[in-house]
Design an enzyme around this catalytic site. Structure first.
Site: not given
Ligand code: RB5
Length: 149
Positions: A12-13, A69, A71-72, A74, A102, A113, A136-137, A140
């Site tokens: 985003d911006h 973004c 915070t990463g 959203g 994993h 930010r 095993r991963h 999952r």
């Protein structure tokens, strides 16, 4: 000769400069950076950009996606709404490596930010440098996919 792998990038911006730095960084390593913007600083909603990059990954056009973004968080939430996408937010290199090893993550989200450019590029390198371990991963990860239907 194998074609270089394509990586979708969007933001985003709040994260244009970091996204562009990541695009230049991975291009210098031989990846094809499919940078779908935005390029201008007007406020623009992260969900549309996260989903647009996610669709490029889910369709197979791009092998991985890297989204950014403020915070990463959203943009990660939006990307994970696209079926087939497994995206994690990382602010450290250990997590970036582990979501590949994993969780078979196909997208990485970063907060412009939250982390500086130097750490962000190290996180990108950790993500792109790791391989899914399977075994095993894989069982999952299959369980994650099964909840999408
Ligand atoms: C935009 O101000 C900000 O909300 C966005 O970049 C992101 O942090 C949302 O998760």
């Amino acid at each position: 000769m194998t074609a270089p792998l394509r990586i979708a990038l969007s933001s985003d911006h709040a994260a244009i400069a970091l996204r562009q730095a990541i695009a230049a960084h991975i291009a210098a390593q031989g990846w094809v950076a499919v940078d779908i913007g935005p390029t201008t600083p007007e406020s623009t909603p992260y969900p549309q950009h996260g989903k647009a990059a996610a669709r490029l990954v889910a369709s197979g056009d791009c092998r991985f996606g890297i989204i950014v973004c403020g915070t990463g968080q959203g943009i990660m939430m939006a990307a994970n709404k696209v079926p087939g996408i497994r995206c994690g937010v990382c602010a450290d290199t250990f997590s970036a490596r582990m979501i590949r090893q994993h969780n078979d993550a196909n997208m990485l989200s970063l907060g412009a930010r939250v982390v500086g450019e130097g750490l962000a590029l190290d996180i990108v390198d950790a993500f792109l440098g790791a391989e899914f371990e399977g075994g095993r991963h894989a069982t999952r990860v299959d369980m994650i996919e099964a909840t999408e239907g």
